[in-house]
Enzyme design. Structure first.
Site, short mmCIF file in Angstrom:
data_model
loop_
_atom_site.label_atom_id
_atom_site.label_comp_id
_atom_site.label_asym_id
_atom_site.label_seq_id
_atom_site.Cartn_x
_atom_site.Cartn_y
_atom_site.Cartn_z
N HIS A 122 -8.43 -14.93 -48.82
CA HIS A 122 -8.73 -14.36 -50.09
C HIS A 122 -7.68 -13.41 -50.57
CE1 HIS A 122 -13.44 -14.87 -49.16
NE2 HIS A 122 -12.46 -16.04 -49.69
N ARG B 275 -20.94 6.20 -19.30
CA ARG B 275 -21.72 6.45 -20.29
C ARG B 275 -21.68 5.58 -21.66
NH1 ARG B 275 -20.95 12.21 -21.92
NH2 ARG B 275 -18.66 11.76 -21.29
N LYS C 285 -5.98 -3.80 -46.61
CA LYS C 285 -7.39 -3.76 -45.89
C LYS C 285 -6.99 -3.52 -44.35
CE LYS C 285 -9.53 -7.25 -48.42
NZ LYS C 285 -9.82 -9.12 -48.57
N TYR D 30 -14.35 -3.48 -43.03
CA TYR D 30 -12.94 -3.08 -43.59
C TYR D 30 -12.80 -1.95 -44.63
CZ TYR D 30 -14.29 -7.14 -46.70
OH TYR D 30 -15.36 -7.90 -47.36
N ASP E 13 -14.28 -21.13 -51.25
CA ASP E 13 -13.10 -21.41 -50.03
C ASP E 13 -12.92 -23.06 -49.75
OD1 ASP E 13 -13.07 -18.76 -49.85
OD2 ASP E 13 -14.28 -18.54 -48.05
#
Length: 185
Positions: A60, A23, A69, A129, A165
């Site tokens: 980062h 399921r 995180k 996150y 970045d």
């Protein structure tokens, strides 16, 4: 849940117990008590991003408000990376990485003081996150994803990057005053 230490102390790969049958499946994605036992603190903010194949976000970090995180992918797959950028750390400049996907249901815990980033390896990916501190855009720094000194085996040569970045610096070119300090943990 199964918790695996990486080569970087405090950076963890978490494989939650998955209960499944024909399921579908059920899994607990977070329980403060259980995760605290594994050394993971509580969180104050949840985030969700969606990106296309080849998008690389990171690496980062935040200096004055460093965020731990707990990351996971709910659809698609990513190559996820943590880099120890804590000045004075015995593992300074070292990286750990893991494939996260909706299929493997793994989570990756990146402690405060580490740079974090990922690249999408599927057509699209939804990435969620939890953070241990609030996001402060004025406090954010970026480490160049392709810094050869980090030895990260990115599965891509030419990613799609944000302007921030794309203009990030190599770790050796960042003033140590602009990096978090190692506190012995």
């Amino acid at each position: 849940m199964n918790v695996t230490e990486t080569a970087l102390p405090g950076v963890l790969i978490i494989e939650p117990r998955v209960f499944g049958d024909d399921r579908g499946f059920f899994l607990e994605t977070y329980s403060a008590e259980r995760y605290k036992t594994a050394g993971i603190p509580e969180f104050v903010q949840d985030n969700h991003s969606r990106s296309s194949k080849g998008v690389l976000r990171g690496l980062h970090f935040q200096l004055n408000y460093p965020q731990g995180k707990l990351v996971r992918v709910v659809s698609g797959s990513v190559f996820d990376v943590a880099v120890d950028i804590r000045v004075g750390s015995p593992t300074f400049g070292k990286a750990a990485w893991v494939e996260l996907s909706a299929e493997n249901k793994r989570q990756f815990y990146v402690p405060p003081g580490f740079a974090h980033g990922f690249v999408v390896t599927s057509v699209t990916a939804d990435f969620e996150y939890k953070c241990t501190d609030y996001y402060h855009p004025e406090d954010e720094g970026a480490l160049l994803w392709s810094d050869a000194a980090l030895n990260i085996p990115w599965p891509i040569d030419i990613p799609q990057l944000s302007a921030k970045d794309a203009s990030a610096k190599r770790l050796a070119d960042i003033n140590p005053d602009q990096l978090p300090c190692y506190t012995g943990q």
